[in-house]
Design a protein around this motif. Structure first.
Motif, PDB file in Angstrom:
ATOM      1  N   SER A 161       7.041  -1.095 -24.301  1.00  0.00           N
ATOM      2  CA  SER A 161       5.860  -0.770 -25.098  1.00  0.00           C
ATOM      3  C   SER A 161       4.806  -0.156 -24.186  1.00  0.00           C
ATOM      4  O   SER A 161       4.425  -0.759 -23.171  1.00  0.00           O
ATOM      5  N   GLU A 162       4.338   1.051 -24.547  1.00  0.00           N
ATOM      6  CA  GLU A 162       3.421   1.760 -23.645  1.00  0.00           C
ATOM      7  C   GLU A 162       2.549   2.739 -24.425  1.00  0.00           C
ATOM      8  O   GLU A 162       2.992   3.360 -25.392  1.00  0.00           O
ATOM      9  N   ILE A 163       1.320   2.854 -24.000  1.00  0.00           N
ATOM     10  CA  ILE A 163       0.382   3.842 -24.533  1.00  0.00           C
ATOM     11  C   ILE A 163       0.183   4.901 -23.459  1.00  0.00           C
ATOM     12  O   ILE A 163      -0.179   4.587 -22.323  1.00  0.00           O
ATOM     13  N   TRP A 164       0.422   6.154 -23.804  1.00  0.00           N
ATOM     14  CA  TRP A 164       0.297   7.259 -22.856  1.00  0.00           C
ATOM     15  C   TRP A 164      -0.980   8.034 -23.184  1.00  0.00           C
ATOM     16  O   TRP A 164      -1.056   8.705 -24.213  1.00  0.00           O
ATOM     17  N   TYR A 165      -1.986   7.928 -22.342  1.00  0.00           N
ATOM     18  CA  TYR A 165      -3.244   8.596 -22.646  1.00  0.00           C
ATOM     19  C   TYR A 165      -3.258  10.015 -22.078  1.00  0.00           C
ATOM     20  O   TYR A 165      -2.789  10.287 -20.973  1.00  0.00           O
ATOM     21  N   ALA A 166      -3.824  10.922 -22.863  1.00  0.00           N
ATOM     22  CA  ALA A 166      -3.912  12.328 -22.458  1.00  0.00           C
ATOM     23  C   ALA A 166      -5.296  12.681 -21.945  1.00  0.00           C
ATOM     24  O   ALA A 166      -5.465  13.714 -21.287  1.00  0.00           O
ATOM     25  N   THR A 167      -6.292  11.835 -22.235  1.00  0.00           N
ATOM     26  CA  THR A 167      -7.673  12.102 -21.829  1.00  0.00           C
ATOM     27  C   THR A 167      -8.316  10.796 -21.369  1.00  0.00           C
ATOM     28  O   THR A 167      -7.870   9.704 -21.740  1.00  0.00           O
ATOM     29  N   PRO A 168      -9.392  10.897 -20.588  1.00  0.00           N
ATOM     30  CA  PRO A 168     -10.125   9.679 -20.212  1.00  0.00           C
ATOM     31  C   PRO A 168     -10.626   8.897 -21.427  1.00  0.00           C
ATOM     32  O   PRO A 168     -10.675   7.668 -21.395  1.00  0.00           O
ATOM     33  N   ALA A 169     -10.995   9.610 -22.486  1.00  0.00           N
ATOM     34  CA  ALA A 169     -11.481   8.933 -23.685  1.00  0.00           C
ATOM     35  C   ALA A 169     -10.389   8.078 -24.316  1.00  0.00           C
ATOM     36  O   ALA A 169     -10.643   6.953 -24.767  1.00  0.00           O
ATOM     37  N   GLN A 170      -9.155   8.595 -24.364  1.00  0.00           N
ATOM     38  CA  GLN A 170      -8.047   7.806 -24.892  1.00  0.00           C
ATOM     39  C   GLN A 170      -7.781   6.584 -24.015  1.00  0.00           C
ATOM     40  O   GLN A 170      -7.529   5.486 -24.529  1.00  0.00           O
ATOM     41  N   ALA A 226      -5.145 -12.437 -30.256  1.00  0.00           N
ATOM     42  CA  ALA A 226      -4.556 -11.870 -31.466  1.00  0.00           C
ATOM     43  C   ALA A 226      -3.056 -12.132 -31.539  1.00  0.00           C
ATOM     44  O   ALA A 226      -2.476 -12.122 -32.626  1.00  0.00           O
ATOM     45  N   PHE A 227      -2.421 -12.360 -30.386  1.00  0.00           N
ATOM     46  CA  PHE A 227      -0.997 -12.656 -30.327  1.00  0.00           C
ATOM     47  C   PHE A 227      -0.796 -13.972 -29.591  1.00  0.00           C
ATOM     48  O   PHE A 227      -1.659 -14.415 -28.828  1.00  0.00           O
ATOM     49  N   ALA A 228       0.353 -14.564 -29.809  1.00  0.00           N
ATOM     50  CA  ALA A 228       0.637 -15.868 -29.208  1.00  0.00           C
ATOM     51  C   ALA A 228       0.792 -15.778 -27.698  1.00  0.00           C
ATOM     52  O   ALA A 228       0.622 -16.776 -26.988  1.00  0.00           O
ATOM     53  N   LYS A 229       1.108 -14.582 -27.200  1.00  0.00           N
ATOM     54  CA  LYS A 229       1.280 -14.368 -25.762  1.00  0.00           C
ATOM     55  C   LYS A 229       0.443 -13.162 -25.337  1.00  0.00           C
ATOM     56  O   LYS A 229       0.043 -12.359 -26.179  1.00  0.00           O
ATOM     57  N   PRO A 230       0.191 -13.007 -24.041  1.00  0.00           N
ATOM     58  CA  PRO A 230      -0.592 -11.851 -23.572  1.00  0.00           C
ATOM     59  C   PRO A 230       0.104 -10.530 -23.899  1.00  0.00           C
ATOM     60  O   PRO A 230       1.331 -10.450 -23.963  1.00  0.00           O
ATOM     61  N   ILE A 231      -0.685  -9.499 -24.094  1.00  0.00           N
ATOM     62  CA  ILE A 231      -0.152  -8.170 -24.373  1.00  0.00           C
ATOM     63  C   ILE A 231       0.474  -7.586 -23.111  1.00  0.00           C
ATOM     64  O   ILE A 231      -0.139  -7.577 -22.044  1.00  0.00           O
ATOM     65  N   ALA A 232       1.705  -7.130 -23.243  1.00  0.00           N
ATOM     66  CA  ALA A 232       2.433  -6.537 -22.115  1.00  0.00           C
ATOM     67  C   ALA A 232       2.441  -5.019 -22.180  1.00  0.00           C
ATOM     68  O   ALA A 232       2.933  -4.359 -21.255  1.00  0.00           O
ATOM     69  N   THR A 233       1.923  -4.448 -23.242  1.00  0.00           N
ATOM     70  CA  THR A 233       1.899  -2.990 -23.412  1.00  0.00           C
ATOM     71  C   THR A 233       1.148  -2.332 -22.259  1.00  0.00           C
ATOM     72  O   THR A 233       0.016  -2.711 -21.955  1.00  0.00           O
ATOM     73  N   ARG A 234       1.765  -1.364 -21.635  1.00  0.00           N
ATOM     74  CA  ARG A 234       1.154  -0.650 -20.524  1.00  0.00           C
ATOM     75  C   ARG A 234       0.301   0.506 -21.026  1.00  0.00           C
ATOM     76  O   ARG A 234       0.543   1.056 -22.104  1.00  0.00           O
ATOM     77  N   VAL A 235      -0.703   0.878 -20.248  1.00  0.00           N
ATOM     78  CA  VAL A 235      -1.536   2.046 -20.532  1.00  0.00           C
ATOM     79  C   VAL A 235      -1.449   2.961 -19.320  1.00  0.00           C
ATOM     80  O   VAL A 235      -1.921   2.617 -18.236  1.00  0.00           O
ATOM     81  N   ASP A 236      -0.809   4.107 -19.487  1.00  0.00           N
ATOM     82  CA  ASP A 236      -0.536   4.999 -18.358  1.00  0.00           C
ATOM     83  C   ASP A 236      -0.826   6.450 -18.720  1.00  0.00           C
ATOM     84  O   ASP A 236      -0.784   6.823 -19.899  1.00  0.00           O
ATOM     85  N   PRO A 237      -1.084   7.288 -17.717  1.00  0.00           N
ATOM     86  CA  PRO A 237      -1.359   8.703 -18.003  1.00  0.00           C
ATOM     87  C   PRO A 237      -0.117   9.442 -18.486  1.00  0.00           C
ATOM     88  O   PRO A 237       0.996   9.195 -18.012  1.00  0.00           O
ATOM     89  N   LEU A 238      -0.323  10.309 -19.439  1.00  0.00           N
ATOM     90  CA  LEU A 238       0.772  11.128 -19.970  1.00  0.00           C
ATOM     91  C   LEU A 238       1.018  12.289 -19.022  1.00  0.00           C
ATOM     92  O   LEU A 238       0.126  13.099 -18.767  1.00  0.00           O
TER      93      LEU A 238
END
Length: 244
Positions: free
Chosen positions: A154-163, A179-191
């Motif tokens: 699970s990953e979010i790929w940001y294209a701009t600093p705003a994203q 919000a979830f029973a465990k910590p969020i593991a989704t990564r946030v990385d540059p596209l």
């Protein structure tokens, strides 16, 4: 069409049962979105993003990874304001953006989708809210549901600093709110590049609704979108014509 490991067919009877809500409850109960022992209850949406970005043009693009791209594409093709969703690969090099190679888990790629949307109808923060609520399990590490390997992370790929700012703040907000029973593991990385998947992967959920994998893991996500976000749901999916 090539025989894919997730493409076994269970038949229309099972699909009908799943659409009736059995698998929907089970999947979300496993994700911790239902109270213990209340599997028949509806899954809940995560809170709205407290911080969002203003529109920056007539259309914007979001790239997300959340497990199998069939279901991810299938969900966002039903979101109001979305103009196009393409299944593909992100995180690796162009030379290895091929299904057989990505499936080895050694390329750095994750199965991903590129969402082109009208920010006047659906914001980037709202896209992420739907992503966290129904499209992925953001707490699962090393895969999604039965699919194991970094290619299903699970990953979010940001294209701009705003994203990046919106994504980072939202993850912190949801973690702080438990919000979830465990910590969020989704990564946030540059596209660094998005590469469209082979043509037979595009609109797979629409073309293969009786696939066992689709019926078990992906149709319940679309049903959850309709149930939890009725104002954001459109019945007719925005189909994608994309091939390599």
């Amino acid at each position: 069409m090539p025989l894919l490991p997730r493409a076994h067919r269970f038949g229309k009877a099972l699909r009908a049962t799943l659409l009736a809500g059995v698998a929907l409850a089970g999947v979300f109960a496993a994700r911790g979105l239902l109270a213990p022992g209340v599997a028949e209850a509806a899954p809940m949406a995560v809170p709205l993003a407290a911080y969002d970005k203003p529109p920056s043009g007539p259309t914007e693009t979001a790239v997300l990874s959340g497990g199998c791209f069939w279901g991810m594409q299938g969900v966002f093709e039903h979101v109001k304001g979305v103009k196009q969703v393409i299944s593909g690969y992100a995180g690796g090099q162009a030379a290895t953006a091929q299904y057989d190679l990505v499936s080895t888990g050694t390329t750095g790629h994750a199965e991903s989708i590129k969402i082109v949307f009208d920010p006047a109808q659906v914001s980037y923060g709202q896209i992420l809210r739907i992503f966290f609520s129904v499209a992925t399990d953001p707490t699962q590490v090393g895969g999604q549901f039965p699919d194991e390997g970094s290619q299903y992370r699970s990953e979010i790929w940001y294209a701009t600093p705003a994203q990046k700012d919106v994504a980072d703040r939202y993850v912190a907000q949801l973690d702080a709110a438990h919000a979830f029973a465990k910590p969020i593991a989704t990564r946030v990385d540059p596209l660094r590049g998005f590469f469209a998947a082979e043509g037979y992967h595009q609109d797979y959920l629409v073309h293969h609704p009786d696939s066992g994998y689709i019926a078990t893991y992906d149709l319940p996500k679309v049903a959850a979108l309709k149930r939890i976000f009725p104002a954001s749901y459109v019945a007719t999916p925005v189909l994608t014509v994309a091939s390599r």
